[in-house]
Design a protein around this motif. Sequence first.
Motif, PDB file in Angstrom:
ATOM      1  N   UNK A  64       1.122 109.292  68.599  1.00 51.03           N
ATOM      2  CA  UNK A  64       0.208 110.002  69.503  1.00 51.03           C
ATOM      3  C   UNK A  64      -0.667 109.020  70.289  1.00 51.03           C
ATOM      4  N   UNK A  65      -1.155 107.974  69.588  1.00 50.74           N
ATOM      5  CA  UNK A  65      -1.992 106.997  70.295  1.00 50.74           C
ATOM      6  C   UNK A  65      -1.195 106.241  71.344  1.00 50.74           C
ATOM      7  N   UNK A  66       0.039 105.858  70.990  1.00 47.32           N
ATOM      8  CA  UNK A  66       0.856 105.084  71.916  1.00 47.32           C
ATOM      9  C   UNK A  66       1.183 105.877  73.175  1.00 47.32           C
ATOM     10  N   UNK A  67       1.622 107.139  72.977  1.00 46.54           N
ATOM     11  CA  UNK A  67       2.058 107.925  74.121  1.00 46.54           C
ATOM     12  C   UNK A  67       0.890 108.427  74.949  1.00 46.54           C
ATOM     13  N   UNK A  68      -0.218 108.781  74.291  1.00 43.03           N
ATOM     14  CA  UNK A  68      -1.373 109.245  75.074  1.00 43.03           C
ATOM     15  C   UNK A  68      -1.963 108.082  75.863  1.00 43.03           C
ATOM     16  N   UNK A  94      -0.236 105.630  77.071  1.00 44.10           N
ATOM     17  CA  UNK A  94       0.662 105.375  78.179  1.00 44.10           C
ATOM     18  C   UNK A  94       0.438 106.358  79.313  1.00 44.10           C
ATOM     19  N   UNK A  95       0.119 107.641  78.974  1.00 43.88           N
ATOM     20  CA  UNK A  95      -0.097 108.656  79.997  1.00 43.88           C
ATOM     21  C   UNK A  95      -1.395 108.425  80.757  1.00 43.88           C
ATOM     22  N   UNK A  96      -2.350 107.765  80.079  1.00 42.69           N
ATOM     23  CA  UNK A  96      -3.641 107.574  80.728  1.00 42.69           C
ATOM     24  C   UNK A  96      -3.640 106.445  81.733  1.00 42.69           C
ATOM     25  N   UNK A  97      -2.556 105.673  81.780  1.00 43.14           N
ATOM     26  CA  UNK A  97      -2.537 104.539  82.706  1.00 43.14           C
ATOM     27  C   UNK A  97      -2.056 104.965  84.069  1.00 43.14           C
TER      28      UNK A  97
END
Length: 272
Positions: free
Chosen positions: A263-267, A269-272
């Motif tokens: 969850x931390x990795x993908x969220x 990535x989406x915030x960039x």
Amino acid sequence: MIPPDPDTLVDCRHLSFGYGERAILQDVSFTVPRGKVTALMGASGGGKTTVLRLIGGQVRPQRGELLFDGEDIATMERGALYRMRRRMGMLFQFGALFTDLSVFDNVAFPLREHSGLPEGLVRDIVLMKLNAVGLRGARDLMPSQVSGGMARRIALARAIALDPDLVMYDEPFAGLDPISLGTAAHLIRQLNDTLGITSIVVSHDLEETFRIADQVIVLANGKVAAQGTPQEVRSSIDPLVHQFVHALPEGPVHFHYPGPSVSDDFSGGLGK
């Protein structure tokens, strides 16, 4: 000092070794009995090949003793170490034959380098060793003309050319088809018993290795996780040993390399 055991050829006592800051072996102790086949197993990166390098004196332990026939390899000077190495044979991964030498000359190499025997006697010994591995008729071929399984058997003939007390095998079954694998395993067991040598086999092929071994040592996390007969190791209730022996995907050895949560990795990535 603990006196040497006459029934033991290799005695590792509280060995520790690492590469730089990375510890590989930590206070490891085990023995290799004379005239037996000892299998050294464990997950990749567990220190199995490092143990072979320590026994051969290629690297020195940072702590502990490593006795070969009662003498500490770790403290030997170069001349004594070279004399000791002549009592050892080594089968490297994939054979490591000299590509520009014939089959005959590959097997003759250690004899010509170390024995000082006349060429006529060298020839007889080479033919005997090649005959022992079923390849006397291939003596005039070049390494590029033989199969992978044949190359492994030629390397085995070279490893026993000087009639060593100890033969070490580093992944002798890797990349072999079932027939060649079975042949190689049979040869290791047969030569060990016929010549009265001691063998250490590093392998990931559990079934074939368990079939020929008298003793199995499992290394994990820098320590000896299990040591005993193949049946004793197969029956171990240690979670890591159980996972290794039964090839289970879940257990102490994780499938995923440590990292951030999904969850931390993908969220992130989406915030960039």
